[in-house]
Design an enzyme around this catalytic site. Structure first.
Site, PDB file in Angstrom:
ATOM      1  N   THR A  63     -10.378  -9.758  -0.263  1.00 17.88           N
ATOM      2  CA  THR A  63     -11.514 -10.673  -0.112  1.00 17.88           C
ATOM      3  C   THR A  63     -11.321 -11.648   1.034  1.00 17.88           C
ATOM      4  OG1 THR A  63     -11.939 -10.495  -2.461  1.00 17.88           O
ATOM      5  CG2 THR A  63     -12.849 -12.416  -1.379  1.00 17.88           C
TER       6      THR A  63
ATOM      7  N   ASP B  37      -9.151  -2.600   0.203  1.00 20.70           N
ATOM      8  CA  ASP B  37      -9.267  -3.374  -1.033  1.00 20.70           C
ATOM      9  C   ASP B  37      -7.970  -3.095  -1.792  1.00 20.70           C
ATOM     10  OD1 ASP B  37     -11.659  -4.494  -3.080  1.00 20.70           O
ATOM     11  OD2 ASP B  37      -9.924  -3.570  -4.047  1.00 20.70           O
TER      12      ASP B  37
ATOM     13  N   SER C  81      -7.228  -2.539  -4.681  1.00 18.12           N
ATOM     14  CA  SER C  81      -7.247  -1.498  -5.714  1.00 18.12           C
ATOM     15  C   SER C  81      -6.832  -0.149  -5.133  1.00 18.12           C
ATOM     16  CB  SER C  81      -8.648  -1.354  -6.309  1.00 18.12           C
ATOM     17  OG  SER C  81      -9.053  -2.582  -6.827  1.00 18.12           O
TER      18      SER C  81
ATOM     19  N   ASP D  18      -6.102  -8.426  -6.475  1.00 22.07           N
ATOM     20  CA  ASP D  18      -6.104  -7.569  -7.668  1.00 22.07           C
ATOM     21  C   ASP D  18      -4.738  -6.943  -7.944  1.00 22.07           C
ATOM     22  OD1 ASP D  18      -8.725  -8.196  -8.091  1.00 22.07           O
ATOM     23  OD2 ASP D  18      -9.550  -6.294  -7.407  1.00 22.07           O
TER      24      ASP D  18
END
Ligand code: ASP
Length: 371
Positions: free
Chosen positions: A43, A86, A88, A119
């Site tokens: 992010t 990201d 993930s 994450d």
């Protein structure tokens, strides 16, 4: 506006292409330190396009978003993944790659800051703590809950303070911190003690079983008694094999024989992090205990980690954990699940002898558990 970068060089290291940027900071003749930022994604680096959707931000604009970076008397270079990920999508290949980047630039920089999605940051920080052998320089993970371009973003403080910590030296010129850590929301914590506990507020990470290494307020208040160094002077090593034949088995009341056996009997599986209740307790049912002891007898490593964030596994405190001990399950004490699974991947990848792996699972390698 002038792009605040001196160069953008596309380079290939191992698996992925990178851009290498040098930020136009105070451009010092005698910098206090040289810091390498490794920007993986998350992010932090999102920008908002004209339709309001999130898209990767142009990192060369970072000084425009965080102008205070310019006042650092530091040389700051940025190595950005050409395709930011990201978190993930982070996998063990990325961990080895991050380790190899640090090794490749180790002698040219005094500290490393890894920008990473929150994450899976606790997994990556745990993995790096194991795969970097003989680390004597700071490796600080950070990121943000809101993109660096958002008005109320936490990116600025997280990034600026992580850089400050990565460049901090004591009177003798040695780094104040030479561990793999996470800096987030005013706290510096050991990377392999961290867990993501919050997805909406800024206090994302917790280190339930080990005190913070520093708190950042008006000053950065280092807790020297808790900061450790796990490396000796000399060459940095990077483990280059991680074995992914591991899994979690999280217990719950009512877990079925069928499910437990289908996991424990998987012929490729080498290690299981068994997420137990309380201080390491599990059902006493005959089918469960015999499935566990048969699996251990067949060479499967089973590592007992509690579902509770705080406290520790004490096998034998209750009858319900004594049976696990008798079956040859290894106590993870107060280790986190994130550290337990990455430690297993590392040990299974790098060690040949099972007795040595079993022994190392019981011990603290990089401060991940209290002995
Ligand atoms: N999904 C994002 C990631 O982990 C969330 C974040 O960066 O905080 O990459």
């Amino acid at each position: 506006m002038r792009k605040r970068q001196l160069s953008r060089l596309k380079i290939f290291l191992n698996m992925y292409p990178y851009n290498l940027l040098e930020l136009d900071t105070a451009a010092p003749n005698e910098p206090d330190a040289r810091i390498l930022i490794i920007y993986t994604g998350g992010t932090f680096g999102m920008g908002v396009d004209k339709h309001g959707s999130l898209k990767p931000f142009d990192f060369s604009e970072i000084l425009h978003e965080i102008p205070s970076l310019k006042s650092f008397n530091l040389i700051i270079k940025v190595l950005e993944f050409v395709k930011p990920v990201d978190s993930s999508d982070i996998n063990p290949g990325h961990w080895i790659e991050m380790g190899q980047i640090i090794k490749r630039f180790y002698d040219s920089f005094d500290g490393f800051v890894i920008l990473h999605g929150t994450d899976t940051m606790a997994y990556s920080a745990s993995a790096l703590s194991f795969i970097l052998e003989n680390l004597t320089k700071p490796v600080i993970f950070t990121g943000a809950q809101l993109p660096v371009t958002a008005p109320r973003t936490d990116a600025g403080d997280n990034f600026v303070t992580a850089i400050e910590i990565a460049s901090e030296r004591d009177e003798s010129g040695k780094p104040v911190v030479s561990e793999v850590c996470i800096y987030f929301n005013h706290h510096l914590i050991r990377g392999n003690r961290a867990q993501k506990v919050e997805s909406m507020h800024f206090d994302v990470f917790e280190s339930a079983n080990y005190p913070p290494l520093a708190k950042a307020g008006v000053e950065i208040d280092y807790k020297y008694q808790f900061i450790k160094s796990f490396g000796r002077e000399g060459t940095l090593g990077v483990a280059d094999k991680l074995d992914d034949n591991v899994t979690f088995l999280k217990l719950f009341p009512g877990i079925s024989e069928n499910v437990v056996k289908s996991i424990l009997k998987n012929p490729d599986l080498k290690g299981v992090v068994l997420e137990t209740f309380g201080s390491g307790n599990a059902p006493m049912e005959h089918w469960f205990l015999s499935a566990v002891s048969e699996a251990v007898g067949n060479g499967l490593l089973i590592y007992n980690v509690s579902q509770c964030l705080g406290g520790k596994v004490i096998q034998g405190r209750y009858e319900t954990s004594m049976a696990l001990k008798d079956a040859g399950v290894i106590s993870g004490k107060d280790i986190t699940s994130e550290a337990a699974i990455t430690k297993m991947m590392y040990l299974l990848g790098m060690e040949k002898r099972m007795d040595s792996i079993r022994n190392k699972l019981k011990l603290s390698l990089k401060g991940e558990l209290s002995e």
